[in-house]
Design a protein around this motif. Structure first.
Motif, short mmCIF file in Angstrom:
data_model
loop_
_atom_site.label_atom_id
_atom_site.label_comp_id
_atom_site.label_asym_id
_atom_site.label_seq_id
_atom_site.Cartn_x
_atom_site.Cartn_y
_atom_site.Cartn_z
N GLU A 187 -11.80 -8.87 -14.71
CA GLU A 187 -10.92 -9.26 -13.77
C GLU A 187 -12.28 -9.97 -12.48
O GLU A 187 -13.25 -9.66 -12.58
CB GLU A 187 -10.79 -7.36 -12.87
N PRO A 188 -11.51 -10.42 -11.92
CA PRO A 188 -12.77 -10.92 -10.58
C PRO A 188 -12.98 -9.90 -9.91
O PRO A 188 -12.19 -9.18 -10.04
CB PRO A 188 -11.44 -12.49 -10.20
N GLN A 199 -4.03 -6.70 -24.63
CA GLN A 199 -3.91 -7.77 -24.08
C GLN A 199 -2.66 -7.81 -25.00
O GLN A 199 -1.68 -8.61 -25.30
CB GLN A 199 -4.58 -8.65 -24.39
N VAL A 200 -2.51 -7.59 -26.43
CA VAL A 200 -1.81 -7.67 -27.53
C VAL A 200 -0.27 -6.30 -27.28
O VAL A 200 0.54 -6.83 -27.92
CB VAL A 200 -2.29 -6.67 -28.78
N GLU A 201 -0.69 -5.37 -26.21
CA GLU A 201 0.41 -4.18 -25.89
C GLU A 201 1.33 -5.18 -25.17
O GLU A 201 2.73 -4.56 -25.00
CB GLU A 201 -0.16 -3.17 -26.18
N GLN A 202 0.41 -5.38 -23.89
CA GLN A 202 1.52 -5.74 -22.56
C GLN A 202 1.25 -6.93 -22.30
O GLN A 202 2.80 -7.44 -21.66
CB GLN A 202 0.59 -4.54 -21.53
N GLY A 203 -0.12 -7.71 -22.40
CA GLY A 203 0.53 -8.79 -22.11
C GLY A 203 -0.13 -9.66 -20.96
O GLY A 203 -1.42 -9.07 -20.49
N TYR A 204 0.11 -10.41 -20.62
CA TYR A 204 -0.09 -10.47 -18.93
C TYR A 204 0.02 -9.58 -17.55
O TYR A 204 0.48 -9.28 -17.65
CB TYR A 204 -0.41 -12.20 -18.52
N ALA A 205 -0.92 -9.25 -17.41
CA ALA A 205 -1.33 -8.26 -15.73
C ALA A 205 -1.81 -8.61 -14.89
O ALA A 205 -2.75 -9.13 -13.95
CB ALA A 205 -0.93 -7.05 -16.36
N ALA A 206 -1.28 -7.97 -13.88
CA ALA A 206 -1.67 -8.75 -12.32
C ALA A 206 -1.87 -7.84 -10.55
O ALA A 206 -2.85 -7.43 -10.37
CB ALA A 206 -1.52 -10.50 -11.60
N GLU A 207 -0.31 -7.52 -10.73
CA GLU A 207 0.82 -6.71 -9.71
C GLU A 207 -0.73 -5.21 -10.01
O GLU A 207 -1.00 -4.91 -10.83
CB GLU A 207 1.92 -6.52 -9.62
N VAL A 208 -0.40 -4.89 -9.09
CA VAL A 208 -1.81 -3.43 -8.79
C VAL A 208 -0.36 -2.14 -9.97
O VAL A 208 -0.77 -1.94 -10.82
CB VAL A 208 -1.57 -2.91 -7.83
N ASP A 249 1.32 -3.23 -12.49
CA ASP A 249 1.05 -3.50 -14.20
C ASP A 249 -0.35 -3.04 -14.32
O ASP A 249 -0.72 -3.23 -15.53
CB ASP A 249 1.09 -4.99 -14.06
N MET A 250 -1.32 -3.39 -13.45
CA MET A 250 -2.94 -2.88 -14.13
C MET A 250 -3.15 -0.99 -13.99
O MET A 250 -4.02 -1.34 -14.35
CB MET A 250 -3.54 -3.21 -12.90
N ALA A 251 -2.52 -1.13 -13.31
CA ALA A 251 -2.47 0.81 -13.76
C ALA A 251 -2.18 1.13 -14.63
O ALA A 251 -2.69 2.09 -15.99
CB ALA A 251 -1.26 1.34 -12.45
N ILE A 252 -0.82 0.63 -15.45
CA ILE A 252 -0.65 0.71 -17.26
C ILE A 252 -1.38 -0.27 -17.88
O ILE A 252 -1.96 0.58 -18.88
CB ILE A 252 0.87 -0.35 -16.89
N LYS A 253 -1.92 -1.31 -17.12
CA LYS A 253 -3.42 -1.58 -18.17
C LYS A 253 -3.91 -0.76 -18.57
O LYS A 253 -4.77 -0.71 -19.56
CB LYS A 253 -3.68 -3.17 -17.54
N LEU A 254 -4.79 -0.26 -17.10
CA LEU A 254 -5.90 0.76 -17.35
C LEU A 254 -5.51 2.19 -18.27
O LEU A 254 -6.77 2.39 -19.02
CB LEU A 254 -6.35 1.00 -15.80
N ILE A 268 -6.20 2.19 -6.95
CA ILE A 268 -5.71 3.02 -8.93
C ILE A 268 -7.30 3.80 -9.54
O ILE A 268 -8.23 3.41 -9.38
CB ILE A 268 -5.89 1.56 -10.31
N PRO A 269 -7.50 5.10 -8.96
CA PRO A 269 -7.97 6.07 -9.91
C PRO A 269 -8.88 5.78 -10.76
O PRO A 269 -7.92 5.34 -11.97
CB PRO A 269 -7.63 7.46 -9.27
N LEU A 270 -9.90 5.43 -11.48
CA LEU A 270 -10.80 5.25 -12.13
C LEU A 270 -10.62 3.71 -12.95
O LEU A 270 -10.50 3.89 -14.14
CB LEU A 270 -9.71 6.25 -13.79
N PHE A 271 -10.32 3.15 -11.32
CA PHE A 271 -10.05 1.69 -12.88
C PHE A 271 -11.60 1.32 -13.72
O PHE A 271 -11.83 -0.02 -14.16
CB PHE A 271 -9.53 0.54 -11.44
N SER A 272 -12.61 1.62 -12.60
CA SER A 272 -14.03 0.60 -12.77
C SER A 272 -14.14 1.55 -13.93
O SER A 272 -15.10 1.00 -14.76
CB SER A 272 -14.89 1.30 -11.68
N TYR A 273 -13.25 2.87 -14.80
CA TYR A 273 -13.86 3.32 -15.74
C TYR A 273 -13.82 2.38 -17.28
O TYR A 273 -14.47 2.84 -17.88
CB TYR A 273 -13.34 5.43 -16.24
#
Length: 451
Positions: free
Chosen positions: A372-373, A402-411, A413-418, A384-389
């Protein structure tokens, strides 16, 4: 005092079951406790031995018989003997990878059999072609036979082996009503009756589990019926490690293998060196199209958060107008900043090709959590706890999220991405990387996950 949690902790390392049943004192098994597909002929037809006993001889022997006739083994030429060994080895390598990859959620072996068989036989052809010792007709006959065997065979097994689980209706397991790709039956009492199942699902940390239910679960284990903790089933079904399921002691187990990390770095280097000259024409054509489409630089450079929190500069093909302002991240396919050419190269991931340079430099891997930027990463860490892990492994051009969820940007969605990234870290292996690679090729062809 009896402590059921300590008893289950010793048994709840992965999926329970599969252990041998040892009884003493003249005790006998209750024959009503039977696992589905436990009969000997079912185990033979649906298990690995069937591939060795039937599949391997068919794939190795039928192509030379069709090409050279029934007496092909008499006075066999060295080229034919080498090719038959290569076909057999390719068949076994494909079988080994498919067996490993089908452990992960959403994996249909029949779908990935075609690209995997193609990759393995292409590698075998490359090795034999360099040595100039091959019978091309037999090699490609073995390739066709392997395709038919794995595609049809695994498709049939998927239809026949739809898993059936029994649920202990206590604790959080009470809310489990359905499972993707399987069937659930709710137990009203601690007994199975006459039904045959693949496993038991229970919330083993629930205080409602009394001695009667514990004896029932133990009896199932003794009969070879696995007992799954609810958390296990959820992870295997969704491909995500939920943050609320992470115990303090489990964090220490989410450490990638140092040996595989080293091997993976070597594979990344070899892959990048091989792909750069092959993809150079496509990259040049993409750069030409970007230059003709809109004014500005061909490349987009941005600082991203990398391995172990070290920032690096990522290389991408520019897909947006240079003179339009907006959010710091794309808002989807309808973002007005995206150029006409940008929509195409984003859909088919061509904008990611310059990241081969990042792979060569060691900033990135082919497979891993998407970086991520820097500014956005710091913002996500606050909410989001543990995001840096997720930075415990090298970021990747493509990844499990990427292959399971696709694009994510909002918080949210990023929690699910984590959660997807934590699953990748927990199951960090060559088999999962190969599966992600195959799904990425599918993404390139279908455009799923374009952002």
């Amino acid at each position: 005092m009896f402590n059921k949690h300590k008893v289950f902790e010793k048994l709840d390392s992965s999926a329970w079951g599969g252990g041998e049943s040892l009884l003493s004192g003249g005790e006998t098994f209750d024959t009503r406790y039977e696992r589905r597909h436990s009969r000997w002929y079912e185990q033979c037809v649906m298990g690995t031995p069937f591939h060795f006993v039937v599949g391997l001889p068919l794939v190795v022997l039928v192509p030379p018989w069709m090409v050279h006739g029934g007496n092909f083994w008499r006075g066999m030429a060295p080229e034919l003997a080498t090719t038959l060994w290569a076909v057999g080895a390719a068949f076994l390598v494909t079988l080994f990878f498919l067996r490993r990859m089908t452990r992960f959620p959403g994996t249909q072996a029949s779908i990935f059999a075609v690209p995997l068989v193609s990759m393995v036989f292409a590698a075998a052809w490359a090795l034999l072609f360099g040595a100039e010792r091959l019978d091309a007709s037999v090699l490609w006959g073995g390739y066709a036979a392997s395709l038919v065997w794995f595609f049809i065979g695994y498709m049939a097994v998927q239809r026949l082996r739809r898993p059936r689980f029994a649920v202990v209706p206590l604790g959080d397991a009470r809310h489990l009503n359905e499972i993707e790709g399987g069937e659930l039956s709710r137990l009203e009492a601690p007994r199975l009756g006459a039904q045959r199942i693949d496993g038991i699902v229970a919330d083993l940390r629930s205080d409602a589990l009394n001695h009667e239910w514990i004896r029932f679960l133990t009896k199932c284990l003794l009969h070879g019926i696995p007992v799954y903790q609810l958390k296990q089933l959820d992870e295997s079904r969704t491909g995500r490690v939920r943050l609320e399921h992470l115990a303090d002691t489990e964090l220490t187990s989410l450490l990638p293998s140092p040996l595989y990390s080293t091997c993976k770095r070597g594979l990344d280097l070899c892959g990048a060196l091989l792909l750069l000259p092959l993809l150079a024409p496509i990259m040049l054509a993409t750069a030409w199209a970007i230059r003709r489409d809109s004014p500005g630089s061909v490349f987009f450079l941005q600082w991203r958060m990398g391995h172990r929190g070290r920032p690096f500069r990522i290389y991408k093909f520019r897909s947006m107008y240079c003179d339009m302002k907006g959010k710091e991240f794309a808002s989807g396919e309808d973002d007005p900043r995206i150029t006409p050419v940008g929509k195409v190269i984003r859909k088919y991931r061509l904008d990611e090709l310059p990241q081969l340079l990042n792979v060569l430099k060691g900033d990135m891997s082919f497979i891993g959590p998407r970086p991520e930027p820097v500014d956005l990463s710091q913002w996500y860490e606050k909410d989001i706890p543990l995001f840096s892990y997720r930075r415990v492994v090298r970021p990747g051009i493509s990844g499990w999220a990427q292959v399971e969820q696709g694009y994510a940007a909002e918080v949210d969605d990023m929690a699910i991405k984590l959660q997807y990234d934590l699953y990748y870290i927990k199951h960090f292996s060559l088999w999962l990387d190969v599966l992600i690679l195959l799904r990425t090729l599918k993404t390139i062809g279908t455009g799923f996950g374009a952002r």
